[in-house]
Motif scaffolding. Structure first.
Motif: not given
Length: 163
Positions: A1-19
């Motif tokens: 999930x981390x390399x895909x920048x995805x939230x482990x809870x919801x599975x949606x992408x975490x945009x670069x620069x987001x906390x």
């Protein structure tokens, strides 16, 4: 999930620069507060006791730490968390309800909830997608320059990639 920048809870992408935010056990949180505010790893015990006072920390960024051969089954990847910005101690999950509601409102404009979330299950199609993703992750990391190298006591030497 981390390399895909995805939230482990919801599975949606975490945009670069987001906390990013993650829950930690009482013992891990105490160690991180005292010694790892700028660079922390997840030396956590999945499913282990959170103690009586767990914590959700917020970080400016996260990364993945892998061994040199990237997929050594005896040395699974770990996560790195960088620049602690929030520290929310709690005894019961319900105490975090207000923070979750606030995060949903704040993050709604940057999270692409219309795109499908990324999760895998035991179905043949999902397992095939997981293998394809692992191959893609291996290719991505092989072509990236590590941000550094970290020795983790009891675990060995890891290459660190900030995501």
């Amino acid at each position: 999930m981390a390399v895909n920048r995805r939230c482990a809870v919801y599975g949606y992408e975490i945009p670069a620069g987001s906390n990013c935010y993650r829950a930690f056990s009482q013992a891990d949180a105490a160690r991180m507060r005292g010694f790892e505010r700028e660079r922390s790893n997840n030396l956590i015990n999945p499913g282990g006791s959170r103690g009586t006072l767990a914590t959700v920390f917020g970080f400016e960024n996260f990364g993945v730490l892998v061994t040199r051969d990237l997929f050594d089954p005896n040395q699974p990847p770990m996560f790195g968390y960088y620049s602690m910005i929030a520290d929310h101690r709690y005894r019961k999950g319900a105490e975090l309800a207000g923070l979750l509601e606030e995060a949903i409102v704040t993050d709604r404009p940057v999270i692409a909830a219309s795109a499908p979330p990324l999760f895998w299950d035991e179905s043949p199609g999902a397992q095939s997608a997981l293998r394809a993703s692992a191959t893609r992750v291996h290719r991505i990391l092989s072509n990236m320059k590590p941000a550094g190298e970290r020795m983790i006591q009891g675990f060995g030497r890891y290459l660190e990639y900030e995501m």
